[in-house]
Design a protein around this motif. Structure first.
Motif, PDB file in Angstrom:
ATOM      1  N   ARG A   1      26.039   7.800 -38.167  1.00 24.93           N
ATOM      2  CA  ARG A   1      24.714   7.226 -37.934  1.00 24.93           C
ATOM      3  C   ARG A   1      24.408   7.220 -36.446  1.00 24.93           C
ATOM      4  O   ARG A   1      25.230   6.811 -35.628  1.00 24.93           O
ATOM      5  N   ALA A   2      23.214   7.640 -36.126  1.00 27.18           N
ATOM      6  CA  ALA A   2      22.789   7.600 -34.725  1.00 27.18           C
ATOM      7  C   ALA A   2      22.448   6.159 -34.354  1.00 27.18           C
ATOM      8  O   ALA A   2      21.950   5.389 -35.173  1.00 27.18           O
TER       9      ALA A   2
ATOM     10  N   ASP B   1      19.853   3.495 -27.832  1.00 25.80           N
ATOM     11  CA  ASP B   1      20.432   2.961 -26.602  1.00 25.80           C
ATOM     12  C   ASP B   1      20.286   1.449 -26.518  1.00 25.80           C
ATOM     13  O   ASP B   1      21.176   0.763 -26.015  1.00 25.80           O
TER      14      ASP B   1
ATOM     15  N   GLU C   1      29.049   4.108 -43.554  1.00 27.92           N
ATOM     16  CA  GLU C   1      28.332   5.356 -43.324  1.00 27.92           C
ATOM     17  C   GLU C   1      28.199   6.113 -44.644  1.00 27.92           C
ATOM     18  O   GLU C   1      29.072   6.018 -45.499  1.00 27.92           O
TER      19      GLU C   1
ATOM     20  N   ARG D   1      28.279  15.737 -36.187  1.00 28.38           N
ATOM     21  CA  ARG D   1      27.331  15.062 -37.084  1.00 28.38           C
ATOM     22  C   ARG D   1      28.041  14.319 -38.210  1.00 28.38           C
ATOM     23  O   ARG D   1      27.482  13.403 -38.805  1.00 28.38           O
TER      24      ARG D   1
END
Length: 89
Positions: A11-12, A15, A36, A67
């Motif tokens: 998962r991204a 910031d 995830e 990824r």
């Protein structure tokens, strides 16, 4: 001991989420409450087989590109009797 080999999506994280977790001393990701997404799951009967399968899954392009990730998880049998027999036989 049996093992579970799992290939998951990473998962991204924004910031701002990273900064907030760092400043507050908390966790960015908590696998127990929000794991995830799984892409592939494989079982192995021993550690050597689990590591061999993990190495094979790590050669997938999405893992090499960052990824996906591969996890090797030990599974301990809570009740080692046959799961379909109530009498343990």
């Amino acid at each position: 001991m049996r093992f579970l080999i799992v290939r998951t999506e990473i998962r991204a994280a924004a910031d701002t989420d990273i900064a907030a977790a760092w400043a507050g001393g908390g966790r960015l990701r908590d696998e127990t409450s929000a794991p995830e997404p799984r892409r592939q799951v494989v079982h192995a009967e021993d550690r050597d087989a689990a590591l061999l399968l993990a190495r094979a899954l790590s050669s997938v392009g999405a893992v090499r590109a960052g990824r996906h990730r591969v996890k090797v998880l030990p599974i301990s049998d809570l009740n080692p009797v046959h799961p379909y027999h109530r009498d343990g036989g």
